[in-house]
Design a protein around this motif. Structure first.
Motif, PDB file in Angstrom:
ATOM      1  N   MET A 301      -8.536  18.868   2.497  1.00  0.00           N
ATOM      2  CA  MET A 301      -7.989  20.045   3.178  1.00  0.00           C
ATOM      3  C   MET A 301      -6.881  20.393   2.537  1.00  0.00           C
ATOM      4  SD  MET A 301      -8.378  22.422   5.317  1.00  0.00           S
ATOM      5  CE  MET A 301      -9.809  21.985   6.674  1.00  0.00           C
ATOM      6  N   GLU A 304      -5.244  24.307   6.295  1.00  0.00           N
ATOM      7  CA  GLU A 304      -5.950  24.513   7.348  1.00  0.00           C
ATOM      8  C   GLU A 304      -5.737  25.719   8.233  1.00  0.00           C
ATOM      9  OE1 GLU A 304      -7.820  21.688  10.966  1.00  0.00           O
ATOM     10  OE2 GLU A 304      -6.025  20.858   9.742  1.00  0.00           O
ATOM     11  N   VAL A 314      -9.829  24.437   0.733  1.00  0.00           N
ATOM     12  CA  VAL A 314     -10.236  23.044   0.411  1.00  0.00           C
ATOM     13  C   VAL A 314     -10.377  22.735  -1.105  1.00  0.00           C
ATOM     14  CG1 VAL A 314     -11.489  22.575   2.674  1.00  0.00           C
ATOM     15  CG2 VAL A 314     -12.617  23.398   0.608  1.00  0.00           C
TER      16      VAL A 314
END
Length: 317
Positions: A301, A304, A314
Motif C-alpha cells: 500500500m 491508502e 498500490v
C-alpha cells in the motif's frame, strides 16, 4: 408468465422489456457528463435526460448516434407483455461465500457487507429475494416460470438454486439461454456475458431460444445444488460448462496478469480484470483478493484511502 432472473440490472431491463416498442418506451433526452482537464473536455458520455444546456460539436454527434441506435432498437423490439409484478429476482450472489442457507441471515449479512453499508438498498433487495423465493415455492401446475440464464457464475448458481425451489411445484418451467453473440441488422456483432448487458428492447428477440425444463432436469439441477451446498466452497465457478466448487484464490492469476509495473489505483486493477478477462463476477470478490494480497505482502500500500478503498494506490513488492 413469471419472469425470473438473478441480478437487479436484468430485473429492471425485463420490466422495461415487457412494454418496450410500439406504444411503449419511445424517445428520450440526454445529459452529457463532461470531464475537463485545464478547460479541455477529455471525455463526454450520454448518461440521462436533457439538463437544458445546449450541446455542441462532438456532443451533438453522440446524441444523434444514440438517437439512431434507440430508433433501431424500437424497430426491433418485441414486447414481452405481462405485469412488472411478474418479474422476480433472486439476486443472491450465490457464486461467492457460504451457501448452506441461501436465504438465511448469514447470506443477508454478507450482502449487506458487499453493499458497503447501504442498509436501505440491501434491506429492500433482500425483501424482494424472499418474496420471489416464496412465490416460486408456491407455484402450481397452472403456473409458468421463464428463467433467463446467462454465462455468469452467479447466474449458473442461481439457476441451480431456483431448480431446488421449483422441483416439487409441477409448474411449467422454461429457460432462455443467452447466446454468446448476436449480429445486428446493420452487420455489427455484439457479444454478451450476462443478460444485464442486453438492451431491454432485445429481450423479446431471444424468445425463439426458449426451451422447456422438464421435471427430470429440475431434479438433476436441484441435486447438483445440494452437492454444492454440502461442499460449501468459498467460490463456485463455471468450468467447462459445469458449475464447480473452487478455492478462494481461483481468480488471483487474473489479478496478477493485470498488475502493472509501478504504482496504480486499485480501481484500475479491478477495471482491467473485469474488462479484459470478463470473468462474469463483480468487483467485490476481486477487491477482497487484493486486500488478501496486501495482507500477505504480495502488494504494498502506497497511499491508502480509508473511505474509498478503490482509490488507494498500490504496487507490486
Amino acid at each position: 408468465m413469471l419472469e425470473l432472473c438473478f441480478d437487479m440490472s436484468t430485473c429492471g431491463a425485463l420490466r422495461v422489456a415487457q412494454r418496450c416498442g410500439g406504444s411503449g418506451r419511445k424517445g428520450f433526452g440526454f445529459v452529457l457528463s463532461r470531464t475537463e482537464d485545464g478547460g479541455n473536455v477529455t471525455s463526454t458520455t450520454v448518461i440521462g435526460f436533457d439538463d437544458g444546456k445546449a450541446p455542441a460539436g462532438e456532443e451533438i454527434h453522440q446524441i444523434q448516434r444514440a438517437q439512431r441506435r434507440q430508433a433501431a432498437l424500437e424497430r426491433e423490439a418485441i414486447p414481452l407483455g405481462g405485469s412488472p409484478s411478474d418479474v422476480l429476482v433472486l439476486s443472491l450472489g450465490l457464486d461467492m461465500g457460504d451457501i448452506r442457507e441461501p436465504l438465511g441471515a448469514d447470506r443477508w449479512d454478507l450482502l449487506r457487507r458487499w453493499c458497503d453499508g447501504d442498509d436501505e438498498t440491501t434491506d429492500r433487495d433482500w425483501q424482494r429475494n424472499l418474496e420471489a423465493a416464496e412465490r416460486l415455492r408456491s407455484c402450481g401446475s397452472r403456473d409458468a416460470v421463464r428463467i433467463w440464464v446467462d454465462h455468469t457464475p452467479y447466474g449458473a448458481c442461481g439457476l441451480l438454486h431456483a431448480a431446488s425451489l421449483l422441483k416439487d411445484t409441477k409448474a411449467d418451467v422454461r429457460v432462455v439461454f443467452l447466446p454468446p453473440w448476436r449480429e445486428r441488422p446493420d452487420g455489427v456483432v455484439e457479444t454478451y456475458l450476462g443478460w444485464g448487458e442486453v438492451e431491454p428492447e432485445l429481450f423479446g428477440r431471444f424468445l425463439s431460444r426458449e426451451e422447456p425444463l422438464p421435471p427430470v432436469m429440475l431434479g438433476a439441477m436441484a441435486h447438483r445444488w445440494e452437492v454444492l451446498r454440502q461442499e460449501n466452497a468459498p467460490l463456485r465457478a463455471v468450468v467447462n460448462g459445469r458449475v464447480r466448487s473452487v478455492g478462494e484464490d481461483f481468480y488471483d492469476e487474473m489479478i496478477r496478469r493485470h498488475l502493472p509495473e509501478g504504482q496504480t489505483k486499485i480501481a484500475n486493477i479491478i477495471g482491467e480484470v473485469l474488462g479484459r478477462e470478463k470473468p462474469g463476477i463483480g468487483d467485490v470478490w476481486l477487491a477482497e483478493r487484493i486486500r488478501q494480497m496486501l495482507s500477505t505482502g504480495e502488494l504494498r500500500m502506497l497511499r491508502e484511502d480509508r473511505e474509498r478503498f478503490y482509490r488507494s494506490v498500490v504496487e507490486r513488492t
